[in-house]
Design an enzyme around this catalytic site. Structure first.
Site, PDB file in Angstrom:
ATOM      1  N   ARG A  11      36.168  32.473  42.721  1.00  8.61           N
ATOM      2  CA  ARG A  11      36.527  34.026  42.315  1.00  8.61           C
ATOM      3  C   ARG A  11      35.473  34.613  43.487  1.00  8.61           C
ATOM      4  NH1 ARG A  11      40.481  32.909  40.799  1.00  8.61           N
ATOM      5  NH2 ARG A  11      41.703  33.947  38.759  1.00  8.61           N
TER       6      ARG A  11
ATOM      7  N   HIS B  39      42.360  33.188  50.823  1.00  8.32           N
ATOM      8  CA  HIS B  39      42.848  32.706  49.614  1.00  8.32           C
ATOM      9  C   HIS B  39      43.972  31.855  49.584  1.00  8.32           C
ATOM     10  CE1 HIS B  39      42.394  34.251  45.139  1.00  8.32           C
ATOM     11  NE2 HIS B  39      42.878  32.926  45.264  1.00  8.32           N
TER      12      HIS B  39
END
Length: 323
Positions: A240, A288
């Site tokens: 994250r 990502h």
């Protein structure tokens, strides 16, 4: 004639999931570029019986109010749940499902790609090729760091952390360290030693963040953490973005406090075009891509669709959020 139920998709769902949804719902969806805007989300959910969303689509009281009392289920095509107001959904009796356990292998592979890209200075190598540069006359030109014989520290030895370690074993890692709230059974599988976070930072050649996000570890990797790492250490984060204080990371990379960093996640996503981390040759940033394989995305879509269908019908979700 009874009208069909409606589902709103905050992003186009891969074909395997859509095929399951089409017989059950009238589908409305966001098809614009980039993440759905807040305004479009608030408009799109109106009257929907089910939602399929993705991070960072924030499903809070305002969105639930806009949807209406007929909303039965919120299904997120993700493992992370920080974008959903879980207590508010529970208060309203709205089921919430997610897609756990399907990202492990692909995220572990991507983490390995980041580790190799940073350690072998791939970004700088690409630039050298594009510019027609060679520096072979210098024996140290673009020399990186080998994994063989190194110590790898994994912060968070869950499913993904363990999968990363197992992929690294054939590279000849000398020692695995891991930190977290408690010792994990998987540690014994890879011969890893459970240590404190500070000890892991001080002794690891590679520090890999695989921990889940919570209020305790926001900004965990900050100036203090980077100052404890070896000057030739490499930091990798595929978990994250909010785990990292990016200003502190920039300073650590720019000053040579640590050797390099590889990031598949940032805060925000995407980073602004002119973000300072993008100016550094020793910082590799992916957009990502952790779950970005066709097989995995289709499995995620199927799971999200099944959660949405079951929730609308009042059935037990195949993958409900943890209680």
């Amino acid at each position: 004639m009874t009208s069909r139920a409606t589902i709103f998709l905050s992003r186009t769902v891969p074909p395997a999931g859509r095929t399951l949804l089409e017989p059950e719902f009238t589908i409305r969806e966001w098809t614009g570029d980039g993440f759905i805007t807040r305004e479009a989300l608030l408009q799109g959910v109106v009257g929907a019986n089910a939602l399929i969303v993705h991070p960072p689509d924030r499903v809070d009281k305002s969105v639930l109010d806009a949807a209406g009392s007929q909303l039965k289920v919120v299904s997120t095509m993700s493992v992370g749940l920080e974008h959903i107001d879980i207590p508010e959904c529970r208060r309203r009796g709205i089921a919430v499902g997610y897609t756990p356990g399907v990202l492990t292998e692909t995220t572990a592979e991507l983490t390995l790609a980041l580790l190799l890209a940073t350690s072998r200075r791939i970004k700088e190598g690409f630039k050298a090729v594009e510019k027609g540069m060679v520096g072979w006359q210098n024996g140290h030109w673009l020399c990186g760091k080998q994994i063989n014989g190194c110590t790898v520290g994994i912060v968070g030895l869950g499913r993904i952390g363990l999968a990363v370690a197992k992929r690294l074993q054939p590279f000849g890692v000398a020692k695995f360290l891991y930190s977290g709230h408690s010792e994990k059974p998987g540690g014994a599988e890879i011969g890893a030693t459970f240590v404190s976070f500070d000890e892991l930072l001080r002794n690891s050649d590679f520090v890999v963040a695989c921990c889940s996000m919570n209020e305790e570890n926001k900004g965990l990797f900050n100036k203090d953490a980077f100052s404890k790492m070896k000057s030739d250490a490499i930091f990798v984060n595929s978990s994250r973005g909010v785990l990292v204080n990016q200003e502190d990371l920039y300073d650590a990379l720019k000053s040579g406090q640590i050797m390099a960093a590889g990031l598949d996640v940032t805060s925000p996503e995407p980073l602004p075009v002119d973000h300072q981390l993008k100016t550094l040759d020793n910082c590799v940033i992916f957009p990502h891509l952790g779950s970005a394989t066709t097989d995995t995305r289709n499995i995620m879509a199927i799971t999200a669709a099944k959660n949405a269908i079951a929730g609308f019908k009042g059935q037990t979700l195949p993958s409900p959020i943890p209680l």
